[in-house]
Design a protein around this motif. Structure first.
Motif, mmCIF file in Angstrom:
data_model
loop_
_atom_site.group_PDB
_atom_site.id
_atom_site.type_symbol
_atom_site.label_atom_id
_atom_site.label_comp_id
_atom_site.label_asym_id
_atom_site.label_seq_id
_atom_site.Cartn_x
_atom_site.Cartn_y
_atom_site.Cartn_z
ATOM 1 N N PRO A 58 -0.517 -17.082 13.609
ATOM 2 C CA PRO A 58 -1.111 -15.994 12.810
ATOM 3 C C PRO A 58 -0.170 -14.802 12.646
ATOM 4 O O PRO A 58 -0.055 -14.251 11.553
ATOM 5 C CB PRO A 58 -2.352 -15.597 13.606
ATOM 6 N N LEU A 71 -1.663 -2.010 -1.951
ATOM 7 C CA LEU A 71 -1.848 -1.841 -3.399
ATOM 8 C C LEU A 71 -1.183 -3.052 -4.032
ATOM 9 O O LEU A 71 0.024 -3.245 -3.904
ATOM 10 C CB LEU A 71 -1.173 -0.550 -3.871
ATOM 11 N N LEU A 120 6.385 -20.112 4.913
ATOM 12 C CA LEU A 120 5.450 -20.584 5.930
ATOM 13 C C LEU A 120 5.466 -22.116 6.032
ATOM 14 O O LEU A 120 4.537 -22.736 6.546
ATOM 15 C CB LEU A 120 4.029 -20.090 5.619
ATOM 16 N N MET A 162 -4.126 5.740 -2.741
ATOM 17 C CA MET A 162 -4.655 4.846 -1.713
ATOM 18 C C MET A 162 -4.415 5.408 -0.306
ATOM 19 O O MET A 162 -5.315 5.401 0.537
ATOM 20 C CB MET A 162 -4.001 3.465 -1.840
ATOM 21 N N ASN A 171 4.959 -12.524 7.379
ATOM 22 C CA ASN A 171 5.577 -13.038 6.156
ATOM 23 C C ASN A 171 4.807 -12.662 4.903
ATOM 24 O O ASN A 171 5.368 -12.628 3.813
ATOM 25 C CB ASN A 171 5.748 -14.552 6.244
ATOM 26 N N LEU A 172 3.528 -12.406 5.054
ATOM 27 C CA LEU A 172 2.760 -11.951 3.889
ATOM 28 C C LEU A 172 2.925 -10.446 3.685
ATOM 29 O O LEU A 172 2.385 -9.884 2.738
ATOM 30 C CB LEU A 172 1.273 -12.294 4.054
ATOM 31 N N GLY A 173 3.650 -9.811 4.594
ATOM 32 C CA GLY A 173 3.904 -8.374 4.455
ATOM 33 C C GLY A 173 2.645 -7.541 4.632
ATOM 34 O O GLY A 173 2.516 -6.471 4.031
ATOM 35 N N LEU A 174 1.702 -8.017 5.420
ATOM 36 C CA LEU A 174 0.446 -7.288 5.590
ATOM 37 C C LEU A 174 0.591 -6.269 6.713
ATOM 38 O O LEU A 174 0.947 -6.623 7.833
ATOM 39 C CB LEU A 174 -0.693 -8.257 5.907
ATOM 40 N N VAL A 175 0.354 -5.018 6.391
ATOM 41 C CA VAL A 175 0.466 -3.965 7.407
ATOM 42 C C VAL A 175 -0.751 -3.043 7.351
ATOM 43 O O VAL A 175 -1.355 -2.852 6.308
ATOM 44 C CB VAL A 175 1.739 -3.098 7.214
ATOM 45 N N THR A 176 -1.075 -2.522 8.502
ATOM 46 C CA THR A 176 -2.160 -1.553 8.566
ATOM 47 C C THR A 176 -1.565 -0.181 8.273
ATOM 48 O O THR A 176 -0.600 0.223 8.910
ATOM 49 C CB THR A 176 -2.805 -1.588 9.961
ATOM 50 N N LEU A 177 -2.120 0.479 7.295
ATOM 51 C CA LEU A 177 -1.546 1.759 6.859
ATOM 52 C C LEU A 177 -2.312 2.923 7.472
ATOM 53 O O LEU A 177 -3.480 2.801 7.832
ATOM 54 C CB LEU A 177 -1.614 1.842 5.331
ATOM 55 N N VAL A 227 3.074 -14.686 12.618
ATOM 56 C CA VAL A 227 4.166 -14.986 11.684
ATOM 57 C C VAL A 227 3.632 -15.003 10.255
ATOM 58 O O VAL A 227 4.287 -14.526 9.326
ATOM 59 C CB VAL A 227 4.825 -16.340 12.038
ATOM 60 N N ILE A 228 2.437 -15.521 10.092
ATOM 61 C CA ILE A 228 1.841 -15.545 8.750
ATOM 62 C C ILE A 228 1.656 -14.116 8.243
ATOM 63 O O ILE A 228 2.097 -13.767 7.142
ATOM 64 C CB ILE A 228 0.488 -16.297 8.759
ATOM 65 N N ILE A 229 1.033 -13.288 9.067
ATOM 66 C CA ILE A 229 0.766 -11.901 8.660
ATOM 67 C C ILE A 229 2.079 -11.185 8.330
ATOM 68 O O ILE A 229 2.180 -10.480 7.335
ATOM 69 C CB ILE A 229 0.000 -11.145 9.785
ATOM 70 N N ILE A 281 -4.172 5.562 6.682
ATOM 71 C CA ILE A 281 -4.887 6.046 5.497
ATOM 72 C C ILE A 281 -5.815 7.191 5.873
ATOM 73 O O ILE A 281 -6.693 7.036 6.727
ATOM 74 C CB ILE A 281 -5.664 4.879 4.858
ATOM 75 N N ALA A 294 -0.776 5.590 -7.835
ATOM 76 C CA ALA A 294 -1.866 4.784 -7.268
ATOM 77 C C ALA A 294 -1.666 4.594 -5.764
ATOM 78 O O ALA A 294 -2.612 4.702 -4.976
ATOM 79 C CB ALA A 294 -1.940 3.437 -7.979
ATOM 80 N N ALA A 295 -0.416 4.336 -5.366
ATOM 81 C CA ALA A 295 -0.144 4.127 -3.943
ATOM 82 C C ALA A 295 -0.459 5.398 -3.151
ATOM 83 O O ALA A 295 -1.050 5.345 -2.069
ATOM 84 C CB ALA A 295 1.312 3.713 -3.746
ATOM 85 N N PRO A 329 -5.722 -15.578 9.844
ATOM 86 C CA PRO A 329 -5.563 -16.696 8.912
ATOM 87 C C PRO A 329 -6.408 -17.897 9.353
ATOM 88 O O PRO A 329 -6.597 -18.133 10.543
ATOM 89 C CB PRO A 329 -4.078 -17.042 9.014
#
Ligand SMILES: Cc1ncc(C[n+]2csc(CCOP(=O)(O)OP(=O)(O)O)c2C)c(N)n1
Ligand code: SF4
Lengths: 477, 349
Positions: free
Chosen positions: A271, B5, B46, A325, A277-283, A273-275, A285, A321-322, B185
């Protein structure tokens, strides 16, 4: 009674054929048909190579549509001509499988031409068994792409006429022109000697796949006594006399020895590595700007931003927009897209709102940013009374038509050039807007820009442009 | 939760990978191309499969192959490509193969243009391929739903052994919005009916052929029962301000977003307007629409098409409540003000 087994049915066949209705002891093929012989050689090779359990056979549309009645392996049945695409899907999903695409000449050389050529060209690690019987057997003896010149079929009743129907296609030679196929051979079933060669070719093709060497195809000249309206011995003679002279037998490509085995990458399921590689980050905000300092007209703004392609119109919208957000607003950015953008004009709609956003299309804007003259003329009309027009006066030489709006005029292109690059004219404008509206905290903007611009020099120039825009508004307030 | 975004099209790709998608087979077409582009970037990272097929026909047949081999897999296209995929979709429905297909609709017929349209409703919801089949159709209207409904699509596809089509439009695909992404995931488990190229699964046969008429009728009846259950269990919709409404607008996808603004503006002016948005187009929320029809003056169906969902709304109401229609075509999208004008005209007449 004592007996000795001389010839055993291959294990890769079912011992009888329960998937077949009616007589489950015999196949559905006509007496003397070549399909049965080809089936036997495949089953024997799978036994010899110990591949039975790993094999998935793709049955085509044609007389061999029911190949899955006979082979005790995994089976998928394909639409007409699509077997190589199915085979691709199976093999890519299961790299350790052995996949056979079994096809007739109508299937492979007419309706499925694209699929076979591209599977071969990708070097799919599959084995294609191509039964060339110069006719559509299943549908009752119509012309095939491999039907010989002058050959009578039910759709070439006067004989195939190249002036109308073209010439028979030599698929083995055609595929041999490609770089990727590792092994392509044409064989025939018309006598014992040739049958032995066919048996060996099928074995070799499957061994090639077992060794992960790449795409292999065996084209088999195969008799169809029924479709040709001959008895079986006659049909064998016809193959020997007519087909072999047009479809030369032999190896067309053999790169097995020099080919390196190909292995496919392992799937990643960790999980983290997946996160990553998908470039998912907690911002981080949260509201940073003081919302009580924002004038009513600048709350929940709706922008129309327009200009030439290359003026950074779309990017400016994305940055806005960014920022929205990051300041915990709902945001929507909608671009003009497609050929319109090539060299021409570009515009985007941006909505920033503390409530859920309905239409992302901005039809009545509160802010209009016009980077050039046509944009001002086209979009100032849409502004609500009291709305804000920011005009890039480097590119606009006419005053706005509206008198009921707030206007910021700024020579953004000239200012940007002075700072070091025309490219930052959008940042000059953005700086002016932010100074005017107070919608976004400068810290938020810096965060967003740092995320987008990795080069320090570029970031620096952008920050300077922003500041210049701000300064301009402050001075002219 | 991770937030980004992001374009709707890209959110589909990330949603697919979060849902455990193992293979993408596609062919480029505007306005869906970002899906193939991002898939080509992210799937190999992946260890998943990405293939740019030679055509949409090949792509959907690769899906058939991979889905039969137990993989969660997807493809995406726009109208012209979906027309080509219909053959394969019929085969997938017949062989009961799960897969997710995104249709980012553009203007038609023919090559039409690349503007946003909703003219594929009939070919997608009613089934453009041959035979007595349905597919589950999900209708996202935001970046968030491009991700969420893609993920849901994989779940429903496996649960019902059926293709699931995500019916979106050029604007929903091209638009960027903030999207929350789940950080756990999913990985699908072994399917009892699929082929894994091993001894245990060897006798699972993937086919749409039932040679005897009786067998094929039985298979068809089984499929119809499945569709009836899907209609019972999987209806999804969103209702805004419908409880006290005199008039309810019905719209899906991008049109529903515009209607939302129309509704908010109308409410500010004291007009009792509601908005009903199907999130599933098959199964269609007929029952709820029929219920709403008992309390209101009329429905206004708004579509970027010549009125395709309109027929399902009419069927649901079966004459019990008037249904008006407003549509734009060819890539033209109505503005909120334009729809408001239609509403006020209708209210006066
Ligand atoms: C899309 C489509 N078009 C046409 C058919 C009808 N059809 C079934 S078999 C066949 C010809 C098969 O001929 P070939 O591939 O040479 O195999 P053979 O029967 O000779 O072994 C055709 C045209 C079909 N099933 N699907
Ligand atoms: S029609 Fe021809 S190809 Fe078909 S089973 Fe009979 S002999 Fe074989």
């Amino acid at each position: 009674m004592e007996y000795q087994v001389l010839l055993e049915k291959p294990k890769s066949f079912y011992q009888n054929y329960p998937r077949k209705a009616g007589n489950i002891e015999v196949t559905h093929y006509c007496p003397g048909c070549g399909h049965g012989v080809a089936h036997k050689y495949i089953a024997e090779a799978l036994d010899r190579l110990d591949l039975q359990d790993r094999t998935v056979l793709i049955s085509p549309v044609g007389c061999s549509v029911f190949a899955y009645y006979y082979f005790d392996v995994g089976n998928e049945q394909a639409a007409h001509g699509r077997a190589p695409a199915l085979a691709t899907g199976v093999k890519r999903a299961l790299p350790n499988s052995i996949v056979i695409s079994y096809q007739g000449d109508g299937d492979l050389a007419a309706i499925g031409t694209a699929e076979i050529i591209h599977a071969a060209n990708r070097g799919e690690q599959i084995t294609v068994i191509f039964i060339n019987n110069a006719i559509y057997g299943m549908t009752g003896g119509q012309m095939a792409p491999t039907t010989l010149e002058g050959q009578k079929t039910s759709t070439s009743p006067l004989g195939r006429n190249p002036a109308n129907e073209g010439f028979p296609i030599r698929m083995a030679e055609l595929l041999a022109t490609l770089e990727a196929p590792v092994y392509v051979e044409r064989v025939s079933l018309h006598d014992v000697k040739n049958r032995n060669k066919a048996r060996q070719a099928i074995y070799k093709a499957l061994k090639c796949q077992k060794d992960r060497k790449g795409f292999s195809m065996v084209e088999i000249l195969s008799q169809c006594p029924t479709g040709w309206k001959m008895d079986p011995p006659e049909s064998l003679k016809w193959v020997a006399e007519k087909m072999v002279s047009y479809f030369p037998l032999g190896v067309k490509v053999d790169r097995i020895d020099e080919s390196e085995p190909v292995t496919r990458p392992e799937q990643i399921w960790d999980p983290e590595v997946i996160i990553r590689n998908l470039g998912l980050v907690t911002l981080d905000i949260r509201q940073r700007a003081d919302r009580s300092a924002i004038a009513e007209i600048h709350r929940n703004p709706r922008f129309k931003i327009a200009g030439f392609g290359g003026q950074g119109v779309l990017t400016m919208g994305i940055i806005l927009a960014a920022c929205g957000m990051i300041e915990d607003y709902n945001v929507a950015w909608l671009p003009s897209y497609g050929p319109e953008m090539r060299g021409g004009t570009a515009h985007c709609h941006v909505t920033i709102s503390s409530k859920p956003i309905g239409s992302p299309l901005v039809s009545s804007s509160t802010v209009c940013i016009a980077m050039n003259k046509p944009s001002q003329e086209k979009f100032e009309k849409e502004l609500v009374p009291g709305g804000l027009l920011i005009r890039n006066t480097s590119m606009i030489d006419v005053p706005p038509a509206r008198t009921d709006i707030d206007v910021v005029s700024i020579p953004a292109a000239e200012m940007a050039t002075e700072i070091g690059s025309l490219k930052v004219q959008n940042m000059v404008i953005l700086g002016a807007y932010l100074e005017k509206s107070k919608l976004i905290h400068p810290e938020t903007l810096e965060m967003v820009l740092k995320g987008m611009l990795k080069k320090a020099a570029l970031l620096d120039m952008n920050m300077k442009a922003l500041e210049a825009g701000r300064e301009h508004v402050r001075k002219n307030a | 939760m991770a937030k980004e975004l992001i374009k709707g099209n890209v959110a589909i790709v990330k949603g697919a990978l979060l849902a455990g998608c193992e293979a993408y087979f596609g062919y480029p077409i505007t306005p869906a191309s970002e899906i193939a582009e991002y898939a080509s970037l992210l799937f190999p990272k992946l260890g998943r499969v990405f293939i740019q097929a030679e055509s949409e026909i090949a792509a959907i047949n690769m899906i058939y192959g991979a889905s039969g081999a137990g993989a969660r897999c997807m493809t995406a296209s726009s109208g012209p490509g979906l027309s080509l995929k219909q053959e394969g979709i019929s085969y997938c429905a017949g062989a009961e193969l799960p897969c997710v297909i995104a249709d980012i609709m553009r203007g038609g017929p023919g090559l039409g243009n690349i503007g946003p349209e909703q003219g594929d409703y009939n070919q997608i919801v009613k089934g453009g391929g041959h035979g007595n089949y349905r597919v589950i159709v999900l209708a996202p209207n935001s970046g968030q739903e491009m991700c969420d409904l893609t993920m849901l699509g994989f779940e429903l596809a496996d649960k019902w052994r059926s293709p699931v089509i995500l019916l979106a439009d050029g604007f929903t695909g091209q638009m960027m919005e903030q999207v929350d992404f789940p950080e756990e995931p999913v990985r699908s488990t072994r399917k009892s009916w699929a082929l894994y190229a091993d001894r245990e699964s060897k006798h699972n046969l993937i086919t749409s052929i039932y040679l005897s008429h009786a067998d094929l009728e039985a298979h068809n009846i089984k499929l119809q029962k499945k569709y009836a259950r899907i209609e019972q269990e999987e209806v999804r919709f969103e209702e805004l301000n419908c409880s006290d409404a005199d008039v309810v607008m019905i719209a899906y996808g991008i049109t529903s977003r515009i209607c939302r603004t129309t509704m908010e503006n109308a409410r500010e002016q004291g007009l009792k307007i509601g908005l009903f948005r199907p999130r599933t187009l098959f199964p269609f929320p007929s029952q709820r629409i029929a219920e709403l029809g008992q309390h209101i003056k009329f429905f206004l169906t708004v579509e970027c098409s010549n009125g395709q969902m309109l027929h399902d709304v009419r069927l649901a109401l079966n004459g019990t409540c008037p249904v008006e229609f407003y549509g734009r075509m060819g890539g033209e999208v109505p503005s909120a003000e334009e729809i408001f004008g239609v509403l006020t005209r209708l209210l006066k007449s």
